[in-house]
Every structure is written in C-alpha cells, then in structure tokens.
Enzyme design. Sequence first.
Site, PDB file in Angstrom:
ATOM      1  CB  SER A  27      -7.639  11.960  47.225  1.00 30.84           C
ATOM      2  OG  SER A  27      -8.953  11.440  47.273  1.00 30.84           O
ATOM      3  CG  ASP A  47     -11.313  14.247  40.020  1.00 37.12           C
ATOM      4  OD1 ASP A  47     -12.185  14.131  40.912  1.00 37.12           O
ATOM      5  OD2 ASP A  47     -10.096  14.137  40.259  1.00 37.12           O
ATOM      6  CG  HIS A  60     -11.054  14.112  44.223  1.00 38.03           C
ATOM      7  ND1 HIS A  60     -10.667  13.289  43.174  1.00 38.03           N
ATOM      8  CD2 HIS A  60     -10.653  13.493  45.355  1.00 38.03           C
ATOM      9  CE1 HIS A  60     -10.044  12.228  43.659  1.00 38.03           C
ATOM     10  NE2 HIS A  60     -10.029  12.320  44.983  1.00 38.03           N
TER      11      HIS A  60
END
Length: 364
Positions: free
Chosen positions: A53, A335, A338
């Site tokens: 991610s 979040d 990240h």
Amino acid sequence: MELSDLIFSFFCCCSLIFSGVQGSAHHYHDGRGHNHRGDYGFRPTKLFVFGDSYADTGNIRKTLANSWNIPYGITFPGKPAGRFSDGRVLTDYVAKSLGLKTPIPYAWRKIGAKKLRYGMNFAFGGSGVFDTLGALLPNMTTQIDFFENLVNESVYTKWDLQSSVVLVSLAGNDYAAFLQNGGTIQGLQGFIPRVVNQLAVNLKRISEFEARKIVVTALQPLGCLPRITQLTSFQQCNTTQNTAVQFHNLLLRQAVAKLNNETKRSNIFVLDLYDSFTTILDQKNDLKAGKLKFESPLKPCCLGTCAECSCGSLDDKGKKLYTVCSDPKSAFFWDSSHPTQAGWRAVYTTLKSGVEQFVQILQS
C-alpha cells in the site's frame, strides 16, 4: 536464541556492519558502503513498481480496501483513486525524482494503454513477500509473474527493461500477518530471515530481467505506526517492534551487498525509509526551518470512531464511522498505517540529497 540475545547480537553487529554498509542515512546505497558510477548516459524512461500500500496507486480492488472510499484522495486527485492516503504516495515521489510520470497501475493496463510508456505499477495494498490474505492479494512473486507475462507478450521489450528503474517496497504486511495469526515477537527472530531471504530471491529474479537499477526500501519503523501507538494515545513508539524492524533492515542490506557482489554490478540500492521516518517523527531533530515538523506526528488525520472502524468506514445506512482533521497538511500520518501526502513529501525532502545523487549516478 532468546530475543534478548538476538537484540544484543543485533546491536553488536550494527556497530561493525553499519559502519561498512550504511553510510550516510539520507542516501541510496548499493549495500557496500559506497556509491558507484552508473552506465554512461543512462536516462530512465520507465518505472516499474512492486510492493504494497505504500506504493499502490490503484491496483487494490474496491471490495478489499477503504482506499476507494471518501475521504481518501481528497488532496489528490480530489477523489478516491485507490491510493492509501489523502493524496500522493511513495511511487509518485520516486517517479518525480527520476523525472518520470507516475506509471499506470497494472489493473488499469487495458483502459490506459496509452500510458504504458511510463512503465507499470504492480503493487497491491495489503500484499507481502509471502501471502498475507491468501489468494486475494498477489504476493511479490505473483507480481513479478504479472511483469514476466507482459515481457513474454512483448508489451515491454528488452530495451524498455534496460532503460528502466524498478522500485520495490514491501514486507511490513508479512510481519503484521505473522503477529495477527498467532506469531510472537520472539518468533520473529526466525521469521525475519525467511522474509529477507525470499525478498533477495525476488530481487535477483528482477535483476535477471536486465533492469539497470533497482531501488528497494528499508522497512519503515512499524512500531511508530498509529495502529501501534494508539495504545499510548499516540505518544510513544513500540521500541521492541522497531528493534525487529532494524534487524530486518540489517539483513536486507547484507542481502543487497551479496547480490551486488555476485552480479559484479551495483544495480540494487537501499532507500532508507526507516531513518527518514524517524527523523521526521523525532521532534528533537531541528529540521530545516521547521517545515517538516508536525504538531502530533504519531496521531493520524483520519480516525475510526469505534473499535472496529477505520478511515473511510461507513455503517449500513451510509453514516460515517470516522473523523478527519481540518487540515491533512498538519498531520504526518493519514490513517492507521499510511502517511499523508504532506508526510510523503516530508519523507521525500529528507531523502532528496540521496535521490539527487542517485539520479546523477544514473546519468553520469
């Protein structure tokens, strides 16, 4: 070997090996403590990306991640686009540093065929070196299989590969999955070498495609991610987890040094995300003009409002189950795991001298 013995031997090794392979913290390295001149006149024209991610720019399926939900993407591109941030992520900044456009996600290859000339991003949020969610997410080996299939189909030629740079950024999900599935911190001492060994196998495989330069990221301080620091009200990193990460990074540098020695080339470089993150998160550091400082660096901008909620979560009636800070630029983390776009920009800034040196090496 007990964890305490592992940590002791790790720090003993650090004093000997880091002096020989790490060099300046804000640079790209080949794992042998010095930089080398690249191929004369080399100009990268494409970027190929493998990872999770931190590098995904839209591969993850909408049914698997909140990154396709509001408020993701509110800063860039203005709506959710699959990036795990309010805006740009690591891939975007690496591409920028190389003077390239962000490569198209693998999942968009058919609808964005005109953009194939910029390279391709095979990174999927949540993936790892090994399987992390079973067959739902392609691990690194499968991502390389996707790449190999395109090469075999002549979508990319030998010249495309020789004029490219490869970014590899993953492994954090392997350790998260290990701990979530009953593994212990003590058990990591045996698991970390397995992850790094497989990562090395994959890096060698990528190198055999004749990609001129490969950039692999050192693992970020997992003990400083909000999903961990929430236990201390976002005030303190978990030093035990960070020590394990440092062990991973040590083994990674050793593996890169070995690969570069075996191939007689210095085509694999380590990008030190660990040092970059800790530089920014450590408020004691006097960063340039204070521009990189964040008021509460461990606290994320977007927070779930219940124990099982996360950024972007909605209830059955579509009601928001999260809160968002008034200014994402004021937060380093977006979040639970990240960085914000501002966070990634700060990371890029701390690495800028190394990035510029890497580009000079490529173009010399």
